[in-house]
Motif scaffolding. Structure first.
Motif, PDB file in Angstrom:
ATOM      1  N   SER A 203       0.835  -1.204   0.000  1.00 51.03           N
ATOM      2  CA  SER A 203       0.000   0.000   0.000  1.00 51.03           C
ATOM      3  C   SER A 203       0.871   1.257   0.000  1.00 51.03           C
ATOM      4  CB  SER A 203      -0.917  -0.007   1.223  1.00 51.03           C
ATOM      5  OG  SER A 203      -1.749   1.131   1.228  1.00 51.03           O
TER       6      SER A 203
ATOM      7  N   VAL B 123      -5.293  -3.100   0.515  1.00 54.02           N
ATOM      8  CA  VAL B 123      -5.669  -1.933   1.311  1.00 54.02           C
ATOM      9  C   VAL B 123      -5.195  -2.097   2.746  1.00 54.02           C
ATOM     10  CG1 VAL B 123      -7.571  -0.502   2.102  1.00 54.02           C
ATOM     11  CG2 VAL B 123      -7.700  -1.612  -0.113  1.00 54.02           C
ATOM     12  N   SER B 124      -4.606  -1.077   3.301  1.00 45.73           N
ATOM     13  CA  SER B 124      -4.194  -1.102   4.701  1.00 45.73           C
ATOM     14  C   SER B 124      -4.780   0.102   5.403  1.00 45.73           C
ATOM     15  CB  SER B 124      -2.663  -1.073   4.827  1.00 45.73           C
ATOM     16  OG  SER B 124      -2.152   0.102   4.274  1.00 45.73           O
TER      17      SER B 124
ATOM     18  N   ASN C  30      -5.961   4.435  -0.092  1.00 50.99           N
ATOM     19  CA  ASN C  30      -6.511   3.122   0.218  1.00 50.99           C
ATOM     20  C   ASN C  30      -7.772   2.839  -0.583  1.00 50.99           C
ATOM     21  OD1 ASN C  30      -4.495   2.611   2.070  1.00 50.99           O
ATOM     22  ND2 ASN C  30      -5.674   3.338   3.824  1.00 50.99           N
TER      23      ASN C  30
END
Length: 435
Positions: free
Chosen positions: A42, A213-214, A335
Motif C-alpha cells: 500500500s 488496502v491497509s 486506500n
C-alpha cells in the motif's frame, strides 16, 4: 458552456483513471516478487501514485509536452524480478537488492539528464529508424501483455486461474474495445473510464475484495523517502544502468513518435522534444529512486489510449496528473483507490495495447518492407520474443549484467534491430543517407 465543462471534467476523470490503471498493476507484481507485506505494498502504491503524477506533469509541462502518461517501466520490472530471483537463489537479503536498484536508477537518471541538457541525445537519433521504433513498440506490447494477462486471470493473487476474475476482466476488455469501435459520441470518447467503472461494479457485486488496502489513522501522510534504505551500487549495477539509459532513450523516442501519429497537429520539433523528454526523464528516475518506486517512464501505450478515446488536449492531462500526485498525501484516498482491482486495471490497459500494436505496424510500414528490412524484423522478433518463453533462471550461471540483458527480450530485440539496421547497408540505403 456547462456542457463543455462537464465533458472537460470527464476528460480529467478519465485521464486520472488511466494514470491510476497504469500505476497500480506493477507495484502489486513487485510486492509479490519481493514478498512485501500488505502495508508495504500500500505504501509502495502511495509513492508510485505521487511519482507518476509529478513525473507526468513535468513531462507534459516542461519535457516532451505531449499528453503521455508516465508509469512504472516494464523493462525495469524485469530487472527487479531477475535480481529478486538471484538474491533468493543465493540466500541474500532482498532489502539490499532494492537498495542496489535505487542506486541504479540514480545513475540512469543522471545519464539521461546529461544527455538531454547537453543535446547529446540528438546524436543518437539516427539509430532510431522507423524499423527500430516499430520493433520496440511491438516487442514492448507483447512483453507486457503477458503481465496484464496474468493479472486478468487472477494469477498474480493466487497460484491458479480464478475463473470469476477472468470472466469479469475479459468482459471489461471486450466492453472497452466494442465501445471504442461501435460507441457513439461520449460513450466512444470515455470507453476506458466506462470499462473501469463497469468492471469495478461487477467486482464488488461478485463479492471479490482487494487485498492491497491497509488501514491508516493519519489524515495526511507524506510519501516516505528511501523507504528501501540508503541507495547502494556495485559494478554490475553501474553497467546495467548505462545499458538501460539507451533503452530508456529508445522508450522516450518510441512514446513521442507513437503519440505524434495520433496527435499530428502539434508541429513540435523532434530534436527539442527528445532533448526535453530526456532531461525530464532523468529527473523522473532520480525521483523514482528517492521515493523507492519502480523506474517511471513515458508509456507508449498512451498513444493507444488517445486513439481509443480521442483525448488529445494537454490541459485535462496536466490537471489529472497533479490530482494523482495530490491524493498520494491522503492515505484514506490512496486506500480507496488501491481498491481498484488489479485485474480491472490490467484489462483496461490491455485494451489500449491493442491500439499500440496497430501504431507499431504503422511505424514499421513507413518504409517499404523489402527483403533487408523483413529479414532484420524477422530476426529481431524471433529472438526478442523467443527469449520470453525460455524457463526462468536459465541464465543464472552467467554474470549478473548478462543475466539482466539476456533475460529481457525487449533489450535483446532492441539491440539486434539497431545493430543490424546500422551494419547491413545496401547501396540504396547508403546513397539515400539512411543512417
Amino acid at each position: 458552456m456547462k456542457k463543455q465543462r462537464f465533458y472537460g471534467s470527464l476528460s480529467i476523470f478519465q485521464w486520472f483513471f488511466f494514470l491510476l490503471a497504469t500505476s497500480i498493476a506493477l507495484p502489486i507484481v513487485i510486492g509479490g516478487v519481493f514478498h512485501l507485506s500488505m502495508k508495504e505494498i500500500s505504501e509502495l502504491m502511495q509513492r508510485t501514485f505521487f511519482v507518476v503524477g509529478i513525473s507526468s506533469f513535468i513531462q507534459g509541462w516542461l519535457g516532451h509536452r505531449y499528453p503521455i502518461a508516465d508509469g512504472p517501466a516494464g523493462s525495469w520490472v524485469s530487472v527487479f524480478v531477475i535480481l529478486a530471483g538471484v538474491a533468493t537463489h543465493q540466500g541474500e537479503s532482498t532489502k539490499e537488492t532494492l537498495q542496489l536498484l535505487e542506486g541504479g536508477m540514480i545513475v540512469t537518471g543522471f545519464l539521461l539528464f546529461i544527455l538531454g541538457v547537453t543535446g547529446l541525445v540528438n546524436r543518437l537519433l539516427f539509430l532510431f529508424t522507423p524499423l527500430v521504433t516499430g520493433s520496440f513498440l511491438l516487442i514492448l506490447a507483447l512483453q507486457l501483455s503477458g503481465i496484464f494477462l496474468e493479472g486478468m486471470l487472477g494469477i498474480q493473487v493466487q497460484s491458479g486461474v480464478d475463473y470469476g476474475i477472468a470472466a469479469i476482466s475479459f468482459s471489461v476488455f471486450i466492453l472497452v474495445i466494442v465501445l471504442s469501435i461501435k460507441g457513439k459520441g461520449w460513450m466512444k470518447n470515455y470507453s476506458v473510464l466506462l470499462g473501469i467503472l463497469f468492471g469495478w461494479l461487477l467486482y464488488v457485486l461478485s463479492g471479490k475484495t482487494s487485498n492491497t488496502v491497509s488501514a491508516s489513522t493519519s489524515f495526511i501522510k507524506l510519501p516516505d523517502i528511501f523507504a528501501w534504505g540508503t541507495p547502494q551500487l556495485n559494478g554490475g549495477m553501474v553497467v546495467t544502468s548505462i545499458v538501460f539509459t539507451f533503452i530508456l532513450v529508445s522508450n522516450t523516442i518510441a512514446a513521442a513518435t507513437a503519440v505524434k501519429q495520433v496527435v499530428p497537429e502539434t508541429g513540435k520539433g523532434e530534436k527539442q522534444t527528445i532533448n526535453r523528454g530526456s532531461w525530464a526523464g532523468g529527473i523522473t528516475h532520480v525521483l523514482s529512486a528517492f521515493f523507492s518506486t519502480v523506474g517511471i517512464v513515458p508509456l507508449p501505450v498512451s498513444a493507444g489510449f488517445i486513439r481509443l478515446t480521442g483525448q488529445k488536449q494537454i490541459m485535462p492531462f496536466l490537471i489529472a496528473s497533479l490530482a494523482l500526485a495530490g491524493i498520494a498525501f491522503v492515505p484514506a484516498i490512496v486506500n480507496l483507490l488501491a481498491m481498484l482491482p488489479g485485474p480491472i486495471a490490467c484489462a483496461a490497459s490491455l485494451a489500449s495495447f491493442v491500439q499500440m500494436i496497430g501504431i507499431s505496424f504503422q511505424s514499421l510500414l513507413k518504409e517499404k518492407l523489402d527483403e533487408r528490412r523483413l529479414t532484420i524484423l524477422g530476426n529481431t522478433l524471433l529472438i526478442g520474443i523467443g527469449l520470453m518463453f525460455l524457463p526462468k533462471g536459465i541464465f543464472q550461471e552467467m554474470p549478473i549484467i548478462l543475466q539482466y540483458i539476456f533475460s529481457n527480450g525487449l533489450i535483446v530485440g532492441t539491440i539486434i534491430v539497431i545493430v543490424l539496421e546500422q551494419l547491413w547497408k545496401t547501396k540504396k540505403h547508403k546513397s539515400k543517407g539512411d543512417l
